[in-house]
Design a protein around this motif. Structure first.
Motif, PDB file in Angstrom:
ATOM      1  N   LEU A  26      10.745 -26.556 -17.598  1.00  0.00           N
ATOM      2  CA  LEU A  26      10.681 -25.582 -18.690  1.00  0.00           C
ATOM      3  C   LEU A  26      11.934 -24.704 -18.717  1.00  0.00           C
ATOM      4  O   LEU A  26      12.546 -24.452 -17.675  1.00  0.00           O
ATOM      5  CB  LEU A  26       9.440 -24.695 -18.535  1.00  0.00           C
ATOM      6  CG  LEU A  26       8.097 -25.330 -18.891  1.00  0.00           C
ATOM      7  CD1 LEU A  26       6.952 -24.444 -18.409  1.00  0.00           C
ATOM      8  CD2 LEU A  26       7.991 -25.548 -20.407  1.00  0.00           C
ATOM      9  N   PRO A  27      12.307 -24.194 -19.879  1.00  0.00           N
ATOM     10  CA  PRO A  27      13.447 -23.266 -19.951  1.00  0.00           C
ATOM     11  C   PRO A  27      13.047 -21.907 -19.375  1.00  0.00           C
ATOM     12  O   PRO A  27      11.938 -21.421 -19.599  1.00  0.00           O
ATOM     13  CB  PRO A  27      13.732 -23.175 -21.452  1.00  0.00           C
ATOM     14  CG  PRO A  27      12.426 -23.484 -22.103  1.00  0.00           C
ATOM     15  CD  PRO A  27      11.749 -24.494 -21.217  1.00  0.00           C
ATOM     16  N   HIS A  28      13.967 -21.299 -18.646  1.00  0.00           N
ATOM     17  CA  HIS A  28      13.694 -20.025 -17.989  1.00  0.00           C
ATOM     18  C   HIS A  28      14.625 -18.938 -18.512  1.00  0.00           C
ATOM     19  O   HIS A  28      15.775 -19.206 -18.889  1.00  0.00           O
ATOM     20  CB  HIS A  28      13.897 -20.149 -16.478  1.00  0.00           C
ATOM     21  CG  HIS A  28      12.793 -20.848 -15.770  1.00  0.00           C
ATOM     22  ND1 HIS A  28      11.869 -20.196 -14.988  1.00  0.00           N
ATOM     23  CD2 HIS A  28      12.463 -22.170 -15.722  1.00  0.00           C
ATOM     24  CE1 HIS A  28      11.014 -21.068 -14.480  1.00  0.00           C
ATOM     25  NE2 HIS A  28      11.362 -22.282 -14.915  1.00  0.00           N
ATOM     26  N   ALA A  29      14.105 -17.730 -18.509  1.00  0.00           N
ATOM     27  CA  ALA A  29      14.937 -16.543 -18.667  1.00  0.00           C
ATOM     28  C   ALA A  29      15.159 -15.974 -17.272  1.00  0.00           C
ATOM     29  O   ALA A  29      14.207 -15.782 -16.509  1.00  0.00           O
ATOM     30  CB  ALA A  29      14.250 -15.523 -19.563  1.00  0.00           C
ATOM     31  N   VAL A  30      16.411 -15.711 -16.932  1.00  0.00           N
ATOM     32  CA  VAL A  30      16.748 -15.205 -15.607  1.00  0.00           C
ATOM     33  C   VAL A  30      17.461 -13.873 -15.779  1.00  0.00           C
ATOM     34  O   VAL A  30      18.456 -13.782 -16.493  1.00  0.00           O
ATOM     35  CB  VAL A  30      17.654 -16.196 -14.842  1.00  0.00           C
ATOM     36  CG1 VAL A  30      18.003 -15.634 -13.469  1.00  0.00           C
ATOM     37  CG2 VAL A  30      16.947 -17.544 -14.704  1.00  0.00           C
ATOM     38  N   VAL A  31      16.917 -12.859 -15.127  1.00  0.00           N
ATOM     39  CA  VAL A  31      17.490 -11.520 -15.226  1.00  0.00           C
ATOM     40  C   VAL A  31      18.347 -11.244 -14.003  1.00  0.00           C
ATOM     41  O   VAL A  31      17.877 -11.319 -12.867  1.00  0.00           O
ATOM     42  CB  VAL A  31      16.384 -10.445 -15.352  1.00  0.00           C
ATOM     43  CG1 VAL A  31      17.011  -9.067 -15.487  1.00  0.00           C
ATOM     44  CG2 VAL A  31      15.484 -10.752 -16.539  1.00  0.00           C
ATOM     45  N   HIS A  32      19.603 -10.950 -14.246  1.00  0.00           N
ATOM     46  CA  HIS A  32      20.506 -10.535 -13.166  1.00  0.00           C
ATOM     47  C   HIS A  32      20.800  -9.056 -13.393  1.00  0.00           C
ATOM     48  O   HIS A  32      21.796  -8.687 -13.985  1.00  0.00           O
ATOM     49  CB  HIS A  32      21.792 -11.360 -13.187  1.00  0.00           C
ATOM     50  CG  HIS A  32      21.590 -12.774 -12.758  1.00  0.00           C
ATOM     51  ND1 HIS A  32      21.646 -13.176 -11.445  1.00  0.00           N
ATOM     52  CD2 HIS A  32      21.302 -13.892 -13.472  1.00  0.00           C
ATOM     53  CE1 HIS A  32      21.419 -14.471 -11.357  1.00  0.00           C
ATOM     54  NE2 HIS A  32      21.207 -14.934 -12.576  1.00  0.00           N
TER      55      HIS A  32
END
Length: 311
Positions: free
Chosen positions: A193-199
């Motif tokens: 699945l596509p992910h949102a990654v917060v840096h």
């Protein structure tokens, strides 16, 4: 000043009030000869007899009458401002507390803290800051920050006190109606699945990234963002998945149509703590603030405040 004993001011005040060397000595807890010697020193320093003997005791000279209000003011300041432990009355105190929090920490802690302060301390104001770890340590040392609340693994050293509040884990968020809500989030679809990654500045996100790298787990990072603010709307309107601290997920769910699902991997957990500098340890206002934060967020297993174990 180099040769003047400030204790002589107490002797001058006592003689003036009692008009008698013996009674002054009794109050001061010293012998009458010691009072006589102190008076001799005062006369030499000030160039005035200060007191003269009369039938009813010791009569102050004009110079003494001039000095007494100043002496009593000095002694009063010492008693009230130096020797008296300051208090803190939350109902009447006027003060601004500065809290160091990440943006994630503000989401989790700030609304509850502000509501409680509004009830308990109506004249207290709050300022929040977000600093680089090195800058934060210096700000705590200078008392520019009263309390750091959240995940701050870089705050170390013998001058830093810390107190555990609660243990924290991670969950995944998806939109309501997402297919994984029926089947569950598996290791296979977690990776596909596509992910949102917060840096972001919140160091807790590093824990997830380090865990996935250590396990060799790859995923499609469709969105990489430094901001948490946009995440609820992104997740609510797409098929993206995001992994966030559990308390943050609870906040996001209040503002967007999203659901929390358990990650398919045993994600690590971490302790959220409050940290303060040794210089603030005995400050009554800081003690009140720490007690308030502990009462609001402590899980009952926090124990006593302790200095950093790495010191």
């Amino acid at each position: 000043m180099d040769n003047f004993d400030l204790n002589l001011l107490r002797v001058l005040d006592a003689i003036q009030r009692h008009a008698h060397l013996g009674r002054a000595a009794e109050e001061l807890g010293i012998s009458q000869p010691s009072v006589s010697y102190a008076l001799k020193q005062l006369r030499e320093h000030l160039g005035d007899p200060l007191f003269v003997k009369v039938h009813h005791g010791m009569e102050p000279t004009p110079r003494t009458r001039e000095l007494i209000p100043v002496v009593q003011s000095i002694l009063g300041e010492v008693r009230e401002r130096i020797l008296t432990t300051p208090g803190f009355d939350a109902k009447t105190a006027r003060r601004t507390f500065t809290l160091a929090m990440s943006d994630v920490g503000e989401m989790v802690f700030l609304p509850t803290v502000l509501n409680e302060i509004a009830k308990e301390a109506p004249h207290i104001d709050v300022r929040t800051v977000s600093s680089d770890p090195k800058d934060l340590m210096a700000a705590l040392q200078r008392s520019e920050v009263d309390l750091a609340v959240g995940y701050f693994p870089d705050l170390q050293g013998g001058d830093i006190f810390q107190q555990r509040l609660f243990r924290h884990g991670f969950v995944c968020l998806v939109r309501s109606g997402h297919p994984v809500l029926k089947s569950g989030l598996t290791r296979k679809n977690f990776q596909s699945l596509p992910h949102a990654v917060v840096h972001a500045e919140g160091r807790s996100q590093e824990i997830v990234e380090q865990f996935l790298r250590a396990k060799g787990i790859e995923r499609r990072e469709m969105l990489r963002s430094p901001h948490f603010l946009s995440i609820p709307m992104v997740i609510a309107t797409t098929d993206l998945v995001v992994t966030v601290p559990a308390a943050v997920a609870e906040v996001f769910a209040q503002f967007a149509d999203i659901k929390a699902v358990e990650p398919p991997y045993p994600m690590p957990s971490f302790d959220l703590k409050q940290h303060w500098h040794r210089s603030q340890h005995h400050d009554p206002g800081n003690q009140w603030l720490r007690s308030l934060v502990l009462a609001l967020f402590g899980d009952g297993e926090n124990g006593h405040a302790e200095r950093d174990a790495t010191a």
